[in-house]
Design an enzyme around this catalytic site. Structure first.
Site, short mmCIF file in Angstrom:
data_model
loop_
_atom_site.label_atom_id
_atom_site.label_comp_id
_atom_site.label_asym_id
_atom_site.label_seq_id
_atom_site.Cartn_x
_atom_site.Cartn_y
_atom_site.Cartn_z
CB CYS A 54 61.49 57.88 29.16
SG CYS A 54 62.85 56.57 28.33
CG HIS A 104 63.02 59.67 33.48
ND1 HIS A 104 64.03 59.22 31.94
CD2 HIS A 104 63.85 60.87 33.83
CE1 HIS A 104 64.04 60.30 31.64
NE2 HIS A 104 64.56 61.24 32.76
#
Length: 508
Positions: A54, A104
Site C-alpha cells: 500500500c 497511507h
C-alpha cells in the site's frame, strides 16, 4: 490558444486486481459504472504498480519516483515533506488540490501538497508497522494473517465501510461546494476508497448480487511445485499452512471480494452522478486506478507483496471522450507514470520543469495514439522479503531478481498464468544474462540492501521511543467550521439559502 486547464478527478480503489474486473475479461463481477468509464475511455491493459504494497505504491505514484529514490520501502516508511508530488505540481500550476480517503502517508506531513484533506486516513501515520529483515522469524502482530479469509462472509458493518462511506460523502460535498461557491481555479480531487482490500466482508446486499455456487475458484490452485522461495516466505508471514484453508473458505473470500468491488462501483457511481449533476463532467478528466492487486488464493497466495500478475497488475482508465479517443493500450505502463501525465494535463500537453528527477513517463503519447513506452520497473522492499525484490516488465517478458533466490523469467504472452519459469531453461540463458546485466547497471544492489536495513533500524528505534510517555500522534485530524454550516444568525437566511442551492433558483 491555450485551452482552459481541465479538472482532474482521480479515483482509486485499494487492492483491486485487474483480472477481477469485467472490462478485463472477468465473466461474473458487476461494475456498471466502471464499465461505462472503460467503454467511453482509454483502458490500459497492462498497467502495474511499482511496489506491490500500500504505502510504497502510493508514495511512488504520488512522486513519480521509484521507492529506492524516495525511501518508500514499506508500510511504515517516512514520506519526506520535501518530495514533490502530483499535488504539489498541480497546486503550483493553479489547481485546488483535495484528497478524500486513504493515501497511507507515514510521517508528520499528512498533506504532501493537498490544500484540503477531507477525511483522516484509515491506517496509522506512525512507524509502528516497521519491517525487520534482520529478524525475519519474529512475526509482528500487525502482519496479515489468514483471519481475513477464514472469517470471510457477509456483515452489517465494518471498519472499512465506516471509512469509505465517509470518503464518498466528503467527495460529493466537495463537488457540490465547488460548483456553487464560484471557485475559479480548476480542481484535482483524489477519491481513494479502501475496498475491496481485505478483510473479505461486505453487507448482505452486495453478497446477494452474486450466486455463491457460481463463484470461480483460483485458476492456479496451491501446489508445492509452484512454491518459489519468496512465495514460501509470504505464506510464512501470513501464517498459511497447507491445512489452513478449506475450499469453502476460499470461495467465501472471493465471493465477498467480488461484492466489495460492486460496493466500490456504487460509490464511484455516486461521485460520478454529482459530477454530472453539477455540470463539472464537461471539463473533467477522470482517471481510475488501483494501488496494487490481490492474489485471492491464486498459487496458494493471498493479498499482495509479490510480482505475480494478480498482485502487481492494476486497472487503469483515463476517461475524457472529448479529448482522447476511446480505446485500449497494450503496452506496459505503471502508476508511477501518472504524475507526469497529470502535470501535462495541467500544462496543455507540455511537460513543466520538474524539481526532482522522475522515473515515471507521461501517458499522453498512449492517450493520443502517438506511441509511448512499454516498460515497467519495480522494487519490492517490504514484509515477506529478506532482500530487495526487483522487477523489469518489458515487451512480452517479466524478469524478477532477488539475490538470495533463483531468478524468474516469464513470457506473459505465451504463459499468462506464469507457470513456466524460463530462467531455468538453457534456451533463455542469454536473455536472462541481459536482464541480470541490466539489474546490475540500474541498481547498486548491495548498497540498496544496506540502505533498507539502516532505515528499518532507525524506524524501529523511533517507533519504540515515541510510544513511551506522552504520545503525540501524526494522524491527520480533519477540521470543520460548524459556525458557517447550515443556518446561522451571522448570515441572512435568504442569502444562505441562495448560496446553498444549486443550481440557483430562477428569479422572476
Amino acid at each position: 490558444m491555450t485551452r482552459k486547464q481541465p479538472n482532474i478527478l482521480f479515483l482509486m480503489a485499494d487492492q483491486m486486481t485487474a483480472s477481477a474486473l469485467p472490462f478485463y475479461g472477468h465473466p461474473l463481477v458487476k461494475t456498471p459504472n466502471l464499465s461505462r468509464l472503460a467503454e467511453e475511455g482509454v483502458v490500459f491493459d497492462s498497467a502495474y504498480c511499482n511496489s506491490p504494497l500500500c504505502a510504497p505504491s502510493r508514495f511512488t505514484l504520488m512522486a513519480g519516483q521509484l521507492p529506492s529514490r524516495i525511501g518508500a520501502y514499506d508500510n511504515a516508511a517516512d514520506f519526506a515533506a520535501d518530495i514533490p508530488t502530483y499535488a504539489h505540481y498541480l497546486r503550483d500550476a493553479g489547481y485546488l488540490t483535495a484528497l478524500s480517503g486513504k493515501m497511507h502517508f507515514c510521517g508528520p506531513d499528512q498533506l504532501h501538497g493537498f490544500e484540503e484533506r477531507l477525511t483522516t486516513d484509515i491506517y496509522p501515520a506512525d512507524f509502528g508497522w516497521f519491517v525487520d529483515w534482520e529478524n525475519f522469524d519474529e512475526r509482528p502482530s500487525y502482519y496479515h494473517n489468514m483471519s481475513s479469509v477464514t472469517q470471510a462472509g457477509p456483515c452489517a458493518r465494518s471498519n472499512q465501510l465506516d471509512f469509505d462511506d465517509e470518503v464518498t460523502f466528503r467527495a460529493k460535498r466537495f463537488l457540490y461546494d465547488f460548483a456553487r461557491n464560484g471557485e475559479q481555479r480548476p480542481f484535482c480531487l483524489t477519491v481513494s476508497l479502501t475496498h475491496p482490500h481485505d478483510p473479505y466482508t461486505i453487507p448482505q446486499e452486495y453478497w446477494d448480487r452474486y450466486d455463491h455456487d457460481a463463484i470461480d475458484m483460483p485458476r492456479v490452485p496451491y501446489s508445492r511445485e509452484l512454491m518459489d522461495p519468496h512465495s514460501k516466505r509470504l505464506r510464512h508471514v501470513y501464517q498459511l499452512d497447507e491445512d489452513t484453508l478449506s475450499d469453502a473458505q476460499i470461495r467465501n473470500a472471493r465471493h465477498a471480494y467480488y461484492g466489495a468491488i460492486s460496493y466500490v462501483d456504487d460509490q464511484i457511481g455516486a461521485v460520478l452522478k454529482v459530477l454530472e449533476e453539477t455540470g463539472l463532467d464537461q471539463d473533467t478528466i477522470i482517471v481510475f486506478s488501483g494501488d496494487h492487486g490481490d492474489m485471492l488464493g491464486e498459487r496458494g497466495l493471498w493479498y499482495k507483496m509479490s510480482w505475480f500478475e494478480d498482485s502487481a497488475r492494476v486497472p487503469m482508465i483515463v476517461h475524457a471522450p472529448g479529448r482522447f479517443t476511446p480505446g485500449r493500450v497494450r503496452e506496459s505502463v505503471s502508476t508511477m507514470d501518472l504524475l507526469p501525465t497529470f502535470a501535462e494535463f495541467a500544462h496543455d500537453g507540455i511537460a513543466p520543469e520538474y524539481a526532482a528527477p522522475l522515473d515515471g513517463r507521461s501517458l499522453l503519447p498512449h492517450l493520443t495514439g502517438n506511441g509511448g513506452h512499454d516498460e515497467v520497473i519495480g522494487e519490492y522492499l517490504g514484509e515477506g522479503a529478506i532482500a530487495p525484490l526487483l522487477m523489469i516488465r518489458r515487451g512480452r517478458y517479466k524478469f524478477v531478481h532477488s539475490a538470495p533466490d533463483p531468478d524468474q523469467l516469464f513470457d506473459l504472452e505465451a504463459d499468462p498464468l506464469e507457470l513456466r519459469n524460463l530462467a531455468e531453461e538453457p534456451a533463455y540463458l542469454d536473455l536472462c544474462k541481459q536482464f541480470r546485466d541490466e539489474v546490475a547497471s540500474r541498481w547498486d544492489y548491495v548498497r540498496l540492501h544496506a540502505e533498507v536495513i539502516a532505515s528499518q533500524r532507525r524506524r524501529k528505534l523511533v517507533s519504540r521511543a515515541l510510544m513511551k510517555g506522552r504520545v503525540t500522534p501524526w494522524d491527520h485530524q480533519p477540521t470543520f467550521d460548524a459556525s458557517t454550516q447550515y443556518m446561522r444568525n451571522t448570515i441572512d437566511l435568504d442569502d444562505l439559502e441562495r448560496r446553498a442551492r444549486f443550481p440557483a433558483a430562477s428569479v422572476e
